[in-house]
Design an enzyme around this catalytic site. Structure first.
Site, PDB file in Angstrom:
ATOM      1  N   TYR A  66      -3.274  -1.138  10.264  1.00 54.24           N
ATOM      2  CA  TYR A  66      -3.386  -1.410   9.364  1.00 54.24           C
ATOM      3  C   TYR A  66      -1.278  -1.285   8.027  1.00 54.24           C
ATOM      4  O   TYR A  66      -1.185  -2.259   8.056  1.00 54.24           O
ATOM      5  CB  TYR A  66      -4.224  -0.388   8.554  1.00 54.24           C
ATOM      6  N   SER A 104       0.626  -1.546   0.268  1.00 52.73           N
ATOM      7  CA  SER A 104       0.120   0.262  -0.504  1.00 52.73           C
ATOM      8  C   SER A 104       0.773   1.463  -0.220  1.00 52.73           C
ATOM      9  O   SER A 104       2.206   0.997   0.272  1.00 52.73           O
ATOM     10  CB  SER A 104      -1.325  -0.292   1.413  1.00 52.73           C
TER      11      SER A 104
END
Length: 274
Positions: free
Chosen positions: A146, A133
Site C-alpha cells: 500500500y 496518504s
C-alpha cells in the site's frame, strides 16, 4: 454558474463524503463508481449525477468525462479517490495481488489523469486532486505494498505539476492520516499463506495495533473539508495533510533522525496488547 467536480470511488468512505460535502455547497457533482445501479442515496440529491467508471477501463473513464461535460456543461475539478488496500507480510503476497494493488492505486490514477488532461489543457484551467496518504511519505509495518502505491502517487503528482502548470492546470495531493472509513474492513485485503508461518507472531502483535488507530480516528468528513479547501484555493499549493495526526507525523518525519522516527513507529505498532 455552479462549478462541477468529478469524483472516482464515490460509493463509500471519503469519496461519498466528498460528494455530499460539495453538493451541500452548491457544486454540481459527478459521483462515479463501478456499480452506480447499487447506489440509492446520492442520486436523490439535487445537482448530483451518477456515472459508471472503472479506473482500469479507459473507455469507461472517457464516457464518464464526456457524460459529465454533456450533463453539467463543464468539469472544473477531478478527484482521484478510488483505492484499494493490501496489507500483510510482503512475502505472503502473490503477483496478482501486487498487480491489483498497483493497478488500482497507481495506474488507475494515471488513467484518469490522462483522460482529463486534454480537456483541461484546451480549457486552460482545471484542478486534479489525487488522494495519496500520510503513508505516501512515511511507512508502517505490514503496509509495504500500500505504501509503495502511495509513494508512487506522491512522486507522480509532484512531477506532473511542473508539466501542466503552464496550461493553468493545478495538481493537489491530499495526505490523509488514519480516517475511520470502511477502508479497514470492506476495502482492505489481508495477505496470508497457510504454509508461511514465520510472520504470524509479528502480525499478531502489530496488525491490531495499527487497526485500532483507524477505528478510533475521525470520519471522512474532515478529508472532504480539506479537499474543498484544495479545490477552491487560488494558489499553487501542492500538498494538504489532514486527519489522524498527519501534519504532526510529517513534521516529526522531517526533524527526527531516521533511527528515532523508526523507533517511535515500532513503539506504537509493536506494543504489547493487554
Amino acid at each position: 454558474m455552479s462549478k462541477t467536480i468529478l469524483i472516482t470511488g464515490s460509493s463509500s468512505g471519503i469519496g461519498r463524503a466528498v460528494a455530499m460535502y460539495f453538493q451541500l455547497r452548491g457544486w454540481n457533482v459527478s459521483a462515479t463508481m463501478r456499480q452506480p445501479d447499487k447506489e440509492n442515496e446520492l442520486e436523490k440529491l439535487d445537482g448530483v449525477r451518477l456515472f459508471p467508471l472503472d479506473v482500469l477501463d479507459e473507455n469507461s473513464i472517457h464516457k464518464a468525462i464526456e457524460g459529465t461535460i454533456q450533463h453539467f456543461g463543464s468539469i472544473d475539478v477531478i478527484v482521484n479517490n478510488a483505492g484499494y488496500g493490501l496489507v500483510g507480510p510482503f512475502e505472503a503476497s502473490t503477483h496478482d495481488q501486487v498487480k491489483k494493488q498497483f493497478d488500482t492505486n497507481v495506474f488507475g490514477v494515471m488513467n484518469v489523469c490522462r483522460g482529463i488532461l486534454p480537456y483541461f489543457r484546451a480549457k486552460k484551467a482545471g484542478t486534479i486532486i489525487n488522494i495519496a496518504s500520510v503513508g505516501g511519505r512515511i511507512t508502517f509495518p505490514l503496509y509495504s505494498l500500500y505504501h509503495g502505491t502511495k509513494w508512487a502517487v506522491e512522486g507522480f503528482s509532484e512531477s506532473l505539476h511542473y508539466e501542466i502548470k503552464p496550461f493553468g492546470i493545478k495538481v493537489r495531493i491530499i495526505e490523509p492520516g488514519a480516517i475511520k472509513t470502511d477502508f479497514y474492513q470492506r476495502s482492505m485485503d489481508v495477505v496470508h499463506r497457510d504454509e508461511l508461518t514465520a510472520y504470524d507472531q509479528y502480525v499478531d502483535k502489530t496488525f491490531n495495533n495499527i487497526q485500532d488507530i483507524g477505528n478510533t480516528a475521525a470520519g471522512p468528513e474532515v478529508v472532504a473539508k480539506k479537499i474543498f479547501k484544495a479545490a477552491t484555493d487560488r494558489g499553487w499549493r501542492l500538498r494538504y495533510a489532514v486527519g489522524g495526526g498527519a501534519p504532526a507525523l510529517l513534521f516529526m518525519r522531517r526533524i527526527l533522525p531516521n533511527s528515532w522516527f523508526f523507533a517511535a513507529v515500532r513503539m506504537v505498532a509493536e506494543k504489547a496488547r493487554k
